[in-house]
Write a protein that holds these residues in place. Structure first.
Motif, PDB file in Angstrom:
ATOM      1  N   MET A 138      47.607  76.776  46.698  1.00 56.49           N
ATOM      2  CA  MET A 138      48.925  76.701  47.353  1.00 56.49           C
ATOM      3  C   MET A 138      49.419  75.255  47.386  1.00 56.49           C
ATOM      4  SD  MET A 138      51.113  78.798  48.909  1.00 56.49           S
ATOM      5  CE  MET A 138      50.267  80.146  49.691  1.00 56.49           C
ATOM      6  N   LYS A 139      48.533  74.345  47.730  1.00 57.58           N
ATOM      7  CA  LYS A 139      48.903  72.922  47.759  1.00 57.58           C
ATOM      8  C   LYS A 139      49.308  72.434  46.373  1.00 57.58           C
ATOM      9  CE  LYS A 139      45.908  71.597  51.544  1.00 57.58           C
ATOM     10  NZ  LYS A 139      44.771  70.781  51.952  1.00 57.58           N
ATOM     11  N   THR A 140      48.591  72.860  45.354  1.00 58.18           N
ATOM     12  CA  THR A 140      48.892  72.448  43.985  1.00 58.18           C
ATOM     13  C   THR A 140      50.276  72.920  43.563  1.00 58.18           C
ATOM     14  OG1 THR A 140      46.543  72.547  43.443  1.00 58.18           O
ATOM     15  CG2 THR A 140      48.081  72.541  41.601  1.00 58.18           C
ATOM     16  N   ILE A 141      50.621  74.152  43.911  1.00 61.64           N
ATOM     17  CA  ILE A 141      51.943  74.688  43.574  1.00 61.64           C
ATOM     18  C   ILE A 141      53.028  73.867  44.259  1.00 61.64           C
ATOM     19  CG2 ILE A 141      53.473  76.674  43.830  1.00 61.64           C
ATOM     20  CD1 ILE A 141      50.906  78.431  43.597  1.00 61.64           C
ATOM     21  N   VAL A 142      52.848  73.590  45.551  1.00 64.89           N
ATOM     22  CA  VAL A 142      53.836  72.834  46.317  1.00 64.89           C
ATOM     23  C   VAL A 142      53.972  71.417  45.744  1.00 64.89           C
ATOM     24  CG1 VAL A 142      54.359  71.816  48.571  1.00 64.89           C
ATOM     25  CG2 VAL A 142      53.525  74.176  48.424  1.00 64.89           C
ATOM     26  N   ILE A 143      52.872  70.764  45.472  1.00 58.81           N
ATOM     27  CA  ILE A 143      52.904  69.403  44.943  1.00 58.81           C
ATOM     28  C   ILE A 143      53.590  69.356  43.578  1.00 58.81           C
ATOM     29  CG2 ILE A 143      51.426  67.546  44.051  1.00 58.81           C
ATOM     30  CD1 ILE A 143      49.533  68.181  46.425  1.00 58.81           C
ATOM     31  N   ASN A 144      53.351  70.353  42.740  1.00 60.49           N
ATOM     32  CA  ASN A 144      54.009  70.390  41.434  1.00 60.49           C
ATOM     33  C   ASN A 144      55.522  70.499  41.569  1.00 60.49           C
ATOM     34  OD1 ASN A 144      51.664  70.096  39.967  1.00 60.49           O
ATOM     35  ND2 ASN A 144      51.340  72.295  39.749  1.00 60.49           N
ATOM     36  N   VAL A 145      55.994  71.309  42.518  1.00 57.72           N
ATOM     37  CA  VAL A 145      57.440  71.430  42.752  1.00 57.72           C
ATOM     38  C   VAL A 145      57.991  70.092  43.248  1.00 57.72           C
ATOM     39  CG1 VAL A 145      59.230  72.541  44.145  1.00 57.72           C
ATOM     40  CG2 VAL A 145      57.382  73.906  43.185  1.00 57.72           C
ATOM     41  N   LEU A 146      57.286  69.447  44.165  1.00 51.70           N
ATOM     42  CA  LEU A 146      57.738  68.159  44.690  1.00 51.70           C
ATOM     43  C   LEU A 146      57.789  67.104  43.586  1.00 51.70           C
ATOM     44  CD1 LEU A 146      55.830  68.082  48.099  1.00 51.70           C
ATOM     45  CD2 LEU A 146      58.245  68.596  47.707  1.00 51.70           C
ATOM     46  N   LYS A 147      56.819  67.117  42.701  1.00 51.53           N
ATOM     47  CA  LYS A 147      56.803  66.164  41.591  1.00 51.53           C
ATOM     48  C   LYS A 147      57.943  66.442  40.609  1.00 51.53           C
ATOM     49  CE  LYS A 147      51.950  64.854  41.590  1.00 51.53           C
ATOM     50  NZ  LYS A 147      50.667  64.896  40.851  1.00 51.53           N
ATOM     51  N   ASP A 148      58.247  67.718  40.380  1.00 51.82           N
ATOM     52  CA  ASP A 148      59.341  68.079  39.476  1.00 51.82           C
ATOM     53  C   ASP A 148      60.666  67.489  39.944  1.00 51.82           C
ATOM     54  OD1 ASP A 148      57.659  69.485  37.830  1.00 51.82           O
ATOM     55  OD2 ASP A 148      58.205  71.464  38.634  1.00 51.82           O
ATOM     56  N   TYR A 149      60.848  67.399  41.266  1.00 50.66           N
ATOM     57  CA  TYR A 149      62.090  66.879  41.834  1.00 50.66           C
ATOM     58  C   TYR A 149      61.955  65.433  42.320  1.00 50.66           C
ATOM     59  CZ  TYR A 149      64.181  71.447  41.481  1.00 50.66           C
ATOM     60  OH  TYR A 149      64.697  72.624  40.987  1.00 50.66           O
ATOM     61  N   ASN A 150      60.855  64.784  41.984  1.00 46.26           N
ATOM     62  CA  ASN A 150      60.607  63.373  42.329  1.00 46.26           C
ATOM     63  C   ASN A 150      60.653  63.082  43.830  1.00 46.26           C
ATOM     64  OD1 ASN A 150      60.252  62.542  39.625  1.00 46.26           O
ATOM     65  ND2 ASN A 150      62.472  62.563  39.362  1.00 46.26           N
ATOM     66  N   PHE A 151      60.105  63.990  44.633  1.00 45.29           N
ATOM     67  CA  PHE A 151      59.998  63.751  46.069  1.00 45.29           C
ATOM     68  C   PHE A 151      58.670  63.078  46.356  1.00 45.29           C
ATOM     69  CE2 PHE A 151      63.259  67.003  46.307  1.00 45.29           C
ATOM     70  CZ  PHE A 151      64.022  66.577  47.371  1.00 45.29           C
ATOM     71  N   ASN A 152      58.675  62.146  47.289  1.00 44.63           N
ATOM     72  CA  ASN A 152      57.440  61.540  47.772  1.00 44.63           C
ATOM     73  C   ASN A 152      56.858  62.455  48.841  1.00 44.63           C
ATOM     74  OD1 ASN A 152      57.732  59.207  46.193  1.00 44.63           O
ATOM     75  ND2 ASN A 152      59.127  58.336  47.698  1.00 44.63           N
ATOM     76  N   TYR A 153      55.545  62.460  48.963  1.00 43.76           N
ATOM     77  CA  TYR A 153      54.892  63.356  49.916  1.00 43.76           C
ATOM     78  C   TYR A 153      53.571  62.753  50.366  1.00 43.76           C
ATOM     79  CZ  TYR A 153      51.975  64.562  45.944  1.00 43.76           C
ATOM     80  OH  TYR A 153      51.104  64.491  44.886  1.00 43.76           O
ATOM     81  N   SER A 154      53.053  63.294  51.459  1.00 43.30           N
ATOM     82  CA  SER A 154      51.694  62.954  51.889  1.00 43.30           C
ATOM     83  C   SER A 154      51.016  64.243  52.317  1.00 43.30           C
ATOM     84  CB  SER A 154      51.699  61.926  53.024  1.00 43.30           C
ATOM     85  OG  SER A 154      52.216  62.483  54.199  1.00 43.30           O
ATOM     86  N   GLU A 155      49.712  64.275  52.113  1.00 44.84           N
ATOM     87  CA  GLU A 155      48.951  65.482  52.430  1.00 44.84           C
ATOM     88  C   GLU A 155      48.255  65.347  53.771  1.00 44.84           C
ATOM     89  OE1 GLU A 155      46.541  67.508  49.479  1.00 44.84           O
ATOM     90  OE2 GLU A 155      47.237  66.007  48.049  1.00 44.84           O
TER      91      GLU A 155
END
Length: 82
Positions: A52-69
């Motif tokens: 689930m985390k991998t799917i979410v992170i891939n979407v965030l990377k596709d749209y160039n959003f910064n994130y923290s886990e």
């Protein structure tokens, strides 16, 4: 007099992915981040599922959003920063 001192804070937008199937997550996260992109930071609650985390992170990377886990004690969420 007391009302002057009460600040109105905007609540952090949250998306809880518990109970959703992995196939649904990508489009739901995409819609959420695009709707809330001006209200960041936002929380996406993933639980401890690595997939689930991998799917979410891939979407965030596709749209160039910064994130923290998560944090040291709770790794079950992702904060979308900008």
């Amino acid at each position: 007099m007391a009302k002057r001192f009460h600040k109105k804070y905007q609540k952090t937008p949250k998306l809880d992915l518990h109970g959703l199937k992995h196939g649904e997550v990508s489009s739901i996260v995409e819609n959420f981040i695009l709707e809330k992109q001006y209200d960041l930071p936002a929380l996406i609650i993933t639980g401890n599922s690595i997939r689930m985390k991998t799917i979410v992170i891939n979407v965030l990377k596709d749209y160039n959003f910064n994130y923290s886990e998560g944090d040291l004690y709770n790794r079950g969420y992702i904060t979308v920063l900008s």
